[in-house]
Design a protein around this motif. Structure first.
Motif, mmCIF file in Angstrom:
data_model
loop_
_atom_site.group_PDB
_atom_site.id
_atom_site.type_symbol
_atom_site.label_atom_id
_atom_site.label_comp_id
_atom_site.label_asym_id
_atom_site.label_seq_id
_atom_site.Cartn_x
_atom_site.Cartn_y
_atom_site.Cartn_z
ATOM 1 N N LEU A 298 0.828 -1.210 0.000
ATOM 2 C CA LEU A 298 0.000 0.000 0.000
ATOM 3 C C LEU A 298 0.862 1.260 0.000
ATOM 4 C CD1 LEU A 298 -2.764 -1.051 2.563
ATOM 5 C CD2 LEU A 298 -2.991 -0.884 0.078
ATOM 6 N N GLU A 299 1.970 1.229 0.747
ATOM 7 C CA GLU A 299 2.851 2.396 0.802
ATOM 8 C C GLU A 299 3.559 2.617 -0.532
ATOM 9 O OE1 GLU A 299 2.777 4.576 2.976
ATOM 10 O OE2 GLU A 299 1.677 3.542 4.545
ATOM 11 N N VAL A 300 3.948 1.525 -1.192
ATOM 12 C CA VAL A 300 4.573 1.648 -2.513
ATOM 13 C C VAL A 300 3.592 2.269 -3.498
ATOM 14 C CG1 VAL A 300 5.457 0.353 -4.491
ATOM 15 C CG2 VAL A 300 6.215 -0.229 -2.185
ATOM 16 N N GLN A 301 2.346 1.820 -3.432
ATOM 17 C CA GLN A 301 1.320 2.392 -4.306
ATOM 18 C C GLN A 301 1.105 3.867 -4.003
ATOM 19 O OE1 GLN A 301 -2.036 -0.167 -3.578
ATOM 20 N NE2 GLN A 301 -1.308 -1.773 -4.963
ATOM 21 N N SER A 302 1.202 4.228 -2.712
ATOM 22 C CA SER A 302 1.036 5.626 -2.314
ATOM 23 C C SER A 302 2.156 6.488 -2.889
ATOM 24 C CB SER A 302 1.016 5.737 -0.787
ATOM 25 O OG SER A 302 0.944 7.079 -0.373
ATOM 26 N N VAL A 303 3.383 5.946 -2.885
ATOM 27 C CA VAL A 303 4.520 6.674 -3.454
ATOM 28 C C VAL A 303 4.308 6.905 -4.943
ATOM 29 C CG1 VAL A 303 6.970 6.521 -4.009
ATOM 30 C CG2 VAL A 303 6.177 5.873 -1.739
ATOM 31 N N CYS A 304 3.847 5.852 -5.624
ATOM 32 C CA CYS A 304 3.622 5.963 -7.070
ATOM 33 C C CYS A 304 2.557 7.012 -7.393
ATOM 34 C CB CYS A 304 3.208 4.615 -7.639
ATOM 35 S SG CYS A 304 4.508 3.363 -7.561
ATOM 36 N N GLN A 305 1.549 7.107 -6.518
ATOM 37 C CA GLN A 305 0.435 8.011 -6.789
ATOM 38 C C GLN A 305 0.672 9.419 -6.243
ATOM 39 O OE1 GLN A 305 -2.988 6.035 -5.161
ATOM 40 N NE2 GLN A 305 -2.853 4.306 -6.579
ATOM 41 N N ASN A 306 1.273 9.485 -5.029
ATOM 42 C CA ASN A 306 1.371 10.780 -4.352
ATOM 43 C C ASN A 306 2.791 11.225 -4.038
ATOM 44 O OD1 ASN A 306 -1.524 10.701 -4.149
ATOM 45 N ND2 ASN A 306 -1.274 9.320 -2.398
ATOM 46 N N GLY A 307 3.745 10.310 -4.190
ATOM 47 C CA GLY A 307 5.123 10.653 -3.869
ATOM 48 C C GLY A 307 5.392 10.734 -2.386
ATOM 49 N N VAL A 308 4.505 10.134 -1.559
ATOM 50 C CA VAL A 308 4.654 10.188 -0.106
ATOM 51 C C VAL A 308 4.674 8.772 0.451
ATOM 52 C CG1 VAL A 308 3.636 10.948 2.067
ATOM 53 C CG2 VAL A 308 3.461 12.389 0.030
ATOM 54 N N CYS A 309 5.622 8.493 1.334
ATOM 55 C CA CYS A 309 5.706 7.173 1.965
ATOM 56 C C CYS A 309 5.825 7.338 3.472
ATOM 57 C CB CYS A 309 6.909 6.396 1.436
ATOM 58 S SG CYS A 309 7.049 4.736 2.138
ATOM 59 N N ARG A 310 4.965 6.651 4.207
ATOM 60 C CA ARG A 310 5.026 6.683 5.669
ATOM 61 C C ARG A 310 5.861 5.511 6.167
ATOM 62 N NH1 ARG A 310 -1.391 7.069 5.324
ATOM 63 N NH2 ARG A 310 -0.778 5.611 3.703
ATOM 64 N N SER A 311 6.472 5.682 7.320
ATOM 65 C CA SER A 311 7.328 4.624 7.863
ATOM 66 C C SER A 311 6.484 3.477 8.388
ATOM 67 C CB SER A 311 8.201 5.172 8.994
ATOM 68 O OG SER A 311 7.393 5.629 10.062
#
Length: 345
Positions: A327-340
């Motif tokens: 889910l975090e990888v997908q968030s990076v692809c979509q929004n450029g943001v990754c949470r720890s």
């Protein structure tokens, strides 16, 4: 796939969570170790337990199992098998006096090693147990089932089915053999053979929920693969009837909830997942699957919330970490943001 195999070869074997172990063992109805542990626990409640100071290490392993101290189970098995494991073990008098306990300790330790992902050592223990002259029928058959499953993990399908065949020759009325072979058939997408095995297991143990649930699941998957909407609908209806037949089965509710989500029946899916969670609040996997349903409805934040809840219950739940990371990888692809993502210590 190559990276995954390399990781499995180098990873440090660790025991999974208590619930994972419990869930695995609950897939057997005729596990001799579990049956003996239950009998020992009953004797304890009736104040008939043997003095702990005089107990052998295998008995102490069963006591640790009943207490939920799974690390101690492995320690006590190692102590029981200390003479057996040594090069001169065959001549050890203490080992010779407790031959049956040695066979059972090999099965128990092999099971723990299998759950830890230490396949090579698990195979060694299962094989030693199967070949042990003092292992009784139930012990040998259980070891064959578990060795078959280890062979499958090692991608040795031929040896896997050879062990199932050998187990059935030894004990053709053992429902566990059919149940676990049915699961293997389902994993290999041999759905007709899987249904046949689950039917045989159900005939032997009609009141055993896991077999009935798995049979309905494979019927649904077969219909879905055929893209036969009429059959899919009929299979879903039969699945609902089976869940109603076993209302205390959290697995039944959870799996049916996932099926309803596949059919875009999200509200009903939520209801069944909530029911599953109430039946078994310690099962982190239910929360992970509940989160995946949120993904299907494009509610990623809610999905992450369920991953966190799952890890609070079971910090060793690898599926929760894998799903959360995806889910975090997908968030990076979509929004450029990754949470720890916090890992357990």
């Amino acid at each position: 796939m190559r990276k995954a195999k390399a990781y499995m070869k180098t990873r440090v074997p660790l025991l999974p969570s208590k619930y994972f172990i419990q869930n695995y063992l609950s897939s057997f109805l005729e596990d001799p170790i579990v049956e003996e542990a239950k009998a020992l626990n009953a004797n304890v409640h009736e104040e008939e337990a043997v003095d702990d100071t005089n107990s052998g290490h295998y008995l102490k392993a069963l006591e640790a199992f009943n207490a939920g101290n799974h690390e101690e189970v492995l320690t006590q098995c190692n102590m029981e098998l200390k003479g057996y494991d040594s090069p001169s073990g065959e001549g050890d008098e203490s080992v010779q006096e407790k031959k049956e306990e040695v066979a059972k300790a090999l099965l128990l330790r092999g099971t723990w090693l299998f759950l830890m992902g230490d396949g090579a050592k698990a195979l060694k223990d299962f094989t030693a147990c199967i070949e042990h002259p003092d292992a009784n029928l139930k012990v040998k058959v259980n070891a064959l089932i578990k060795r078959a499953c280890q062979h499958l993990q090692d991608e040795d399908v031929e040896s896997c089915f050879a062990d199932f065949d050998r187990a059935l020759k030894l004990d053709p009325s053992n429902g566990d053999v059919f149940h676990h072979r049915g699961q293997v058939m389902m994993l290999l997408e041999k759905y007709d053979k899987a249904v046949s095995d689950f039917d045989k297991a159900a005939a032997l143990h009609p009141s055993f929920p896991p077999t009935q649930i798995q049979k309905r699941l494979v019927e649904y998957r077969r219909a879905f693969r055929e893209q036969n909407l009429e059959k899919v609908s009929a299979c879903a209806a039969r699945f609902r009837e089976t869940v109603d037949k076993f209302p205390s089965s959290s697995d039944g509710c959870s799996i049916f909830g996932q099926i309803l989500a596949d059919l875009n029946e999200y509200q009903q899916a939520e209801e069944y997942m909530e029911r599953a969670h109430k039946l078994n609040p310690e099962d982190a996997m239910i929360l992970v699957h509940r989160g995946l349903i949120k993904v299907q409805t494009n509610n990623t934040d809610e999905a992450v919330k369920y991953m966190k809840m799952a890890l609070e219950i079971d910090p060793k739940c690898e599926f929760a970490y894998e799903t959360w990371a995806t889910l975090e990888v997908q968030s990076v692809c979509q929004n450029g943001v990754c949470r720890s993502i916090a890992c357990p210590k």
